[in-house]
Design a protein around this motif. Structure first.
Motif, short mmCIF file in Angstrom:
data_model
loop_
_atom_site.label_atom_id
_atom_site.label_comp_id
_atom_site.label_asym_id
_atom_site.label_seq_id
_atom_site.Cartn_x
_atom_site.Cartn_y
_atom_site.Cartn_z
N ASN A 85 0.88 -1.16 0.00
CA ASN A 85 0.00 0.00 0.00
C ASN A 85 0.92 1.22 0.00
O ASN A 85 1.59 1.50 0.99
N ARG A 86 0.95 1.94 -1.10
CA ARG A 86 1.88 3.06 -1.28
C ARG A 86 1.84 4.05 -0.11
O ARG A 86 2.87 4.41 0.45
N ASP A 87 0.65 4.48 0.26
CA ASP A 87 0.53 5.49 1.32
C ASP A 87 1.04 4.99 2.66
O ASP A 87 1.64 5.74 3.44
N GLU A 88 0.81 3.73 2.94
CA GLU A 88 1.22 3.15 4.22
C GLU A 88 2.70 2.78 4.24
O GLU A 88 3.40 3.04 5.21
N HIS A 89 3.19 2.18 3.17
CA HIS A 89 4.52 1.59 3.18
C HIS A 89 5.66 2.52 2.75
O HIS A 89 6.76 2.41 3.28
N VAL A 90 5.41 3.39 1.78
CA VAL A 90 6.50 4.20 1.24
C VAL A 90 7.21 5.05 2.30
O VAL A 90 8.44 5.06 2.34
N PRO A 91 6.50 5.76 3.18
CA PRO A 91 7.24 6.55 4.18
C PRO A 91 8.14 5.69 5.07
O PRO A 91 9.25 6.10 5.43
N ILE A 92 7.70 4.49 5.41
CA ILE A 92 8.50 3.60 6.25
C ILE A 92 9.70 3.08 5.48
O ILE A 92 10.83 3.03 6.00
N ILE A 93 9.49 2.70 4.23
CA ILE A 93 10.59 2.24 3.38
C ILE A 93 11.62 3.35 3.21
O ILE A 93 12.82 3.11 3.30
N GLU A 94 11.15 4.57 2.98
CA GLU A 94 12.08 5.69 2.80
C GLU A 94 12.95 5.90 4.03
O GLU A 94 14.15 6.13 3.91
N GLN A 95 12.37 5.81 5.22
CA GLN A 95 13.16 5.98 6.45
C GLN A 95 14.23 4.89 6.57
O GLN A 95 15.38 5.17 6.90
N ALA A 96 13.83 3.64 6.32
CA ALA A 96 14.79 2.53 6.42
C ALA A 96 15.87 2.65 5.35
O ALA A 96 17.05 2.39 5.61
N GLN A 97 15.48 3.06 4.15
CA GLN A 97 16.44 3.22 3.05
C GLN A 97 17.43 4.34 3.38
O GLN A 97 18.63 4.18 3.17
N MET A 98 16.94 5.45 3.89
CA MET A 98 17.83 6.57 4.23
C MET A 98 18.79 6.20 5.36
O MET A 98 19.93 6.67 5.38
N ALA A 99 18.35 5.35 6.27
CA ALA A 99 19.23 4.93 7.37
C ALA A 99 20.45 4.19 6.82
O ALA A 99 21.55 4.32 7.36
N LEU A 100 20.28 3.44 5.74
CA LEU A 100 21.40 2.72 5.15
C LEU A 100 22.15 3.56 4.13
O LEU A 100 23.37 3.63 4.15
N PHE A 101 21.43 4.22 3.24
CA PHE A 101 22.05 4.88 2.09
C PHE A 101 22.30 6.36 2.26
O PHE A 101 23.01 6.96 1.45
N GLY A 102 21.74 7.00 3.29
CA GLY A 102 21.89 8.45 3.42
C GLY A 102 21.32 9.13 2.20
O GLY A 102 20.20 8.83 1.78
N ASP A 103 22.11 10.02 1.59
CA ASP A 103 21.61 10.75 0.42
C ASP A 103 21.89 10.02 -0.90
O ASP A 103 21.54 10.51 -1.96
N HIS A 104 22.50 8.83 -0.85
CA HIS A 104 22.71 8.03 -2.06
C HIS A 104 21.37 7.43 -2.49
O HIS A 104 20.64 6.89 -1.66
#
Length: 136
Positions: A85-104
């Motif tokens: 569900n885009r609205d539910e999952h994307v913000p959580i995925i973005e936080q986890a992704q940023m924790a690993l990749f930073g601005d990459h």
């Protein structure tokens, strides 16, 4: 190793990924799907998508490190989400992704799946290109 990140003028500019990534280096690293499991292979965060996303991306980082790859050398990730569900999952995925990749921002795709192993909500795999002889 170099990554050239391109967002063509005639495509939208995404916030969390790059439309096209051109990788140049001497080694390809393919990381299998990383799940929200502890070191013993036990599911962590049953029913908690946020906890599972954090751990899956954390495990991805550990797998990359084992191969001698850095998060900034990842050119592509695929994210598999149960009952996406885009609205539910994307913000959580973005936080986890940023924790690993930073601005990459590697190229990525999110794939909604009907079911994985019982209780598992997310899995993430990656492709990296490394060339530590030039240490760029």
């Amino acid at each position: 190793m170099t990554l050239e990140c391109i967002n063509p003028n005639d495509l939208p500019i995404p916030e969390m990924y790059t439309q096209v990534v051109i990788a140049t280096g001497s080694k390809l690293v393919f990381v299998s799907g990383q799940q929200p499991e502890d070191i013993h292979g036990k599911l962590v965060g049953r029913g908690d998508f946020t906890a599972q996303a954090r751990l899956a991306f954390g495990n991805l980082g550990r797998a990359l490190a084992a191969a001698g790859a850095r998060p900034k050398e990842v050119c592509k990730i695929t994210i598999y989400v149960v009952d996406y569900n885009r609205d539910e999952h994307v913000p959580i995925i973005e936080q986890a992704q940023m924790a690993l990749f930073g601005d990459h921002k590697p190229a990525n795709v999110v794939v909604g799946v009907a079911v994985m192993s019982p209780g598992y909500l997310i899995e993430v795999d990656a492709i990296a290109v490394i060339d530590h002889t030039t240490d760029s």
